[in-house]
Design a protein around this motif. Structure first.
Motif, PDB file in Angstrom:
ATOM      1  N   ALA A   9      32.219  77.648  94.363  1.00 38.89           N
ATOM      2  CA  ALA A   9      32.257  77.368  92.920  1.00 38.89           C
ATOM      3  C   ALA A   9      30.827  77.126  92.474  1.00 38.89           C
ATOM      4  O   ALA A   9      30.011  76.603  93.234  1.00 38.89           O
ATOM      5  N   TYR A  10      30.517  77.550  91.256  1.00 36.87           N
ATOM      6  CA  TYR A  10      29.189  77.243  90.725  1.00 36.87           C
ATOM      7  C   TYR A  10      29.210  77.069  89.220  1.00 36.87           C
ATOM      8  O   TYR A  10      29.987  77.685  88.509  1.00 36.87           O
ATOM      9  N   ASP A  11      28.347  76.178  88.797  1.00 38.60           N
ATOM     10  CA  ASP A  11      28.049  75.982  87.384  1.00 38.60           C
ATOM     11  C   ASP A  11      26.987  77.025  87.046  1.00 38.60           C
ATOM     12  O   ASP A  11      25.844  76.926  87.506  1.00 38.60           O
ATOM     13  N   HIS A  57      30.382  81.120  84.906  1.00 38.87           N
ATOM     14  CA  HIS A  57      30.716  80.120  85.930  1.00 38.87           C
ATOM     15  C   HIS A  57      31.738  80.675  86.924  1.00 38.87           C
ATOM     16  O   HIS A  57      32.403  81.670  86.652  1.00 38.87           O
ATOM     17  N   ALA A  58      31.878  79.983  88.052  1.00 38.29           N
ATOM     18  CA  ALA A  58      32.923  80.362  89.011  1.00 38.29           C
ATOM     19  C   ALA A  58      33.620  79.121  89.536  1.00 38.29           C
ATOM     20  O   ALA A  58      32.970  78.159  89.947  1.00 38.29           O
ATOM     21  N   LEU A  59      34.934  79.159  89.490  1.00 34.88           N
ATOM     22  CA  LEU A  59      35.748  78.078  90.055  1.00 34.88           C
ATOM     23  C   LEU A  59      36.216  78.447  91.450  1.00 34.88           C
ATOM     24  O   LEU A  59      36.533  77.569  92.253  1.00 34.88           O
ATOM     25  N   TYR A 241      34.773  82.064  83.151  1.00 37.79           N
ATOM     26  CA  TYR A 241      34.885  81.523  84.509  1.00 37.79           C
ATOM     27  C   TYR A 241      35.647  82.501  85.388  1.00 37.79           C
ATOM     28  O   TYR A 241      36.766  82.898  85.038  1.00 37.79           O
TER      29      TYR A 241
ATOM     30  N   PRO B 123      30.580  70.928  91.300  1.00 37.65           N
ATOM     31  CA  PRO B 123      29.344  71.273  90.589  1.00 37.65           C
ATOM     32  C   PRO B 123      29.428  71.082  89.074  1.00 37.65           C
ATOM     33  O   PRO B 123      28.407  70.996  88.414  1.00 37.65           O
ATOM     34  N   PHE B 124      30.668  71.006  88.537  1.00 39.11           N
ATOM     35  CA  PHE B 124      30.815  70.886  87.086  1.00 39.11           C
ATOM     36  C   PHE B 124      30.790  69.443  86.584  1.00 39.11           C
ATOM     37  O   PHE B 124      30.631  69.211  85.393  1.00 39.11           O
ATOM     38  N   ARG B 126      28.853  66.944  88.096  1.00 36.99           N
ATOM     39  CA  ARG B 126      27.827  66.169  88.799  1.00 36.99           C
ATOM     40  C   ARG B 126      27.113  65.157  87.919  1.00 36.99           C
ATOM     41  O   ARG B 126      26.665  64.119  88.431  1.00 36.99           O
TER      42      ARG B 126
END
Lengths: 248, 248
Positions: A9-11, A57-59, A241, B123-124, B126
């Motif tokens: 996952a990434y912001d 974004h990715a969840l 996302y 990551p969302f 933090r």
């Protein structure tokens, strides 16, 4: 040498997209940098289920790579999460067989799109939702979404830069819900694949339908026209996302 | 000259707290900077309902100031939101009478505290929730919270730097809910006032109770002891939100 499948996952706020770039900070770049530290200098190529644009974004993105060593899933999980920056996290590590490919083995992908609809801008969602401060009619949105479902040629909804010839994709599910507490519309798209910018162009068109600039039936006409210039603008990446990638 | 009451929201991530500082970026500093542009150079002093620490967020902070001019509420709203940075927004403007004071007229304040409890870092959230990756028992938390409700001397839960002599406050409501989708505990505290760091020290103590390092009854003992050193650590500011300030 072992193949690993990772769910990450990434912001996307501070990444210039997924794909590695010579100078800019990318998700693939950060993953490969961490792997190179683990291998003490051996380059490991990371493959993703697909690229995500700058700001997306990715969840639950899925990647795979061949690692020159045999770490347990737990050790790989721990090492990666220790080395990766705070806006990028590994949620799950699985040892995969050598036939597994994060992109070619993928059967379905699910994306969501958050559209903040409040009149006043929201300091908490400025990079986590796109913003449309004018009234949107959910019934019109829902009607338009029914026309997207099914097997269609999505040429009108693909970036003209997309080099892929076959623009036929199947959308199994396209729906929208309204979260009244957050004043947000949340769209969900589930399909066997998506063209470059497809969801963002669909969203740009849906917003025009929702606020009465276009009719819901326009969606049917656009699918038939196969002309990118007739569809709406490419909506902001900030609300998009990648939610899940589904394999057999 | 007119007095304005503003309800504002801010993402505290990139502010060094509410109160103006000579060098660092603060909420009060940004507000006064925008006002100075509007007055073409006349300083306007902004008063808040209370300070928030570095990293603390606000969903509904209230401020007031005397403005050398007579703008409509709508014009003030528009001008401020045009000038303010994206992580700080005016939600509402009201013309107030000269007796109104954002701090002294306040009857109640509501804070919430978001505590992310997932095993994998998120990551969302933090900078939007604090993180405790170990199991927390909600029944123990709820029992401890019942002891906080009511009129108490909160000396054990005030920073030793707080110069205020009277440390008696009334907490009308102290509760916690669990959001299973987000894997978050959300605490709510409603009271007639809060001492410096009070919620963060209560939270540091509650976390120790929730994960079985302390008993729920310890909360009662701590209130009687009136000794900051006996209570838990000061929890992270990142999960704390000033939700509302209530006036008559």
């Amino acid at each position: 040498m072992m193949r690993y499948k990772l769910t990450i996952a990434y912001d996307g706020t501070k990444f210039y997209g997924f794909q590695i770039q010579p100078k800019d900070r990318t998700v693939q770049g950060e993953l490969e940098k961490s792997l190179k530290i683990m291998t003490k200098g051996i380059d490991v190529r990371v493959h993703g289920s697909g690229r995500t644009d700058s700001g997306v974004h990715a969840l639950g993105q899925v990647i795979h790579y061949d690692y020159p060593g045999e770490l347990s899933e737990k050790a790989m999980f721990k090492a990666m999460n220790t080395l990766l920056p705070k806006d990028l996290v590994v949620q799950k590590v699985e040892v995969a067989d050598s036939y597994f490919h994060s992109r070619f083995s993928a059967k379905e992908k699910i994306y969501i799109y958050r559209l903040y609809n409040g009149e006043v801008r929201n300091p908490f969602t400025r990079t986590y939702a796109s913003w449309h401060p004018y009234p949107l009619d959910i019934d019109r949105l829902r009607e338009a979404l029914t026309y997207i479902e099914g097997r269609h040629d999505f040429t009108s909804f693909a970036s003209i830069k997309d080099p892929i010839e076959n623009k036929i994709r199947t959308i199994y599910e396209a729906r929208v819900d309204y979260d009244s507490e957050k004043q947000e519309f949340v769209f969900l798209f589930r399909g066997n694949g998506f063209l470059y910018n497809m969801i963002r162009i669909l969203m740009g068109t849906l917003i025009e339908i929702g606020d009465r600039r276009k009719e819901p039936e326009e969606m049917q006409r656009l699918l038939k026209l196969k002309d990118r210039k007739q569809a709406g603008p490419t909506a902001s990446p900030l609300g998009l996302y990648l939610k899940n990638v589904i394999y057999d």
